[in-house]
Scaffold this active site. Sequence first.
Site, short mmCIF file in Angstrom:
data_model
loop_
_atom_site.label_atom_id
_atom_site.label_comp_id
_atom_site.label_asym_id
_atom_site.label_seq_id
_atom_site.Cartn_x
_atom_site.Cartn_y
_atom_site.Cartn_z
N HIS A 1 -8.86 26.15 3.57
CA HIS A 1 -8.50 27.36 4.29
C HIS A 1 -8.94 27.44 5.76
O HIS A 1 -10.02 27.14 6.12
CB HIS A 1 -9.14 28.45 3.38
CG HIS A 1 -10.79 28.31 3.11
ND1 HIS A 1 -11.57 28.73 3.92
CD2 HIS A 1 -11.30 27.70 2.09
CE1 HIS A 1 -12.93 28.52 3.62
NE2 HIS A 1 -12.72 27.81 2.60
N ASP A 2 -8.45 28.29 6.38
CA ASP A 2 -8.74 28.58 7.81
C ASP A 2 -8.91 27.53 8.92
O ASP A 2 -9.43 27.50 9.66
CB ASP A 2 -9.90 29.46 7.70
CG ASP A 2 -9.93 30.61 6.76
OD1 ASP A 2 -9.13 31.64 7.28
OD2 ASP A 2 -10.50 30.77 5.69
N GLY B 1 -13.23 24.08 4.86
CA GLY B 1 -12.82 25.23 5.41
C GLY B 1 -12.96 25.28 6.91
O GLY B 1 -14.36 25.05 7.26
#
Length: 277
Positions: free
Chosen positions: A124-125, A142
């Site tokens: 994520h991200d 992340g």
Amino acid sequence: MTLETFVHPSAVVEPGAQLGEGVRIGPFCHVGPQVVLGDRVELVSHVSVAGATTVGEDGRVFPHAALGSPPQNHKHKGGHSTLIIGRNATIREYASLHLGTDTSRGETRVGDNAYLMAYTHVAHDCTLGNNVTMANYAALAGHVDVGDFANLGGFAGVHQFVRIGHHAFVAGSAGVVGDVIPYGMAFGNRARLRGLNVVGLRRSGMSRSDLATIRAAYKLLFSPDKPLAENAAQAAAKFADSPVVMDMVEFVSQRGKRHFTVPALLDPEEDDGGESD
């Protein structure tokens, strides 16, 4: 001539999904209702594309890859977040790329010409630049930023919030817990810099004079005689006319409280990437 879109009878494409011209969706694929597939994207077979995921034109995704699953992040509240993949991506078997977190960037982004080999993971991200290569089983936690033309070897693992500079090389099985400078080459469990990615720089067309300059700047930047911040200021003054050096200095100067991947020690030969001129 308009290319025809093909969807195998065993595939599931949910209402709302947007398919470009010439898209090919093979057997047993699942495409969610918020997905956008650009022109000529191919899902070979058994591919899952979920969430608000966009795959740019000419992408090719191989069996059992999973794109756009929710982030593995306890801070995610279930709100809208996205995964954006650029043009001409190659995503091999069992790779996994997750959505962003709704309480953070809200977006995971992969640039053009990505080559993500089997079992790679982009959490994520994360933000990946253009022409990034990740070999088998390489994984990003992340919020990792990876610059253009960076190359990660098999089984490399990158800690959350780490930055990998453009044209950097991370060796196989390296555990990276600190930022890697542009053009840097990182090796080892709890990786250390082992000089510059000379092979990659030569392939990119860097001149011999620029290579010599960046080698000298590297030694100055990581000299043990002074703190990194002072070395960076000295390098900026000494090599102010060199864009490649200033690129490294700028990267280091954005330090804040960040941890950097640094050499274990400076060996006179370690900055040549193991090659002679």
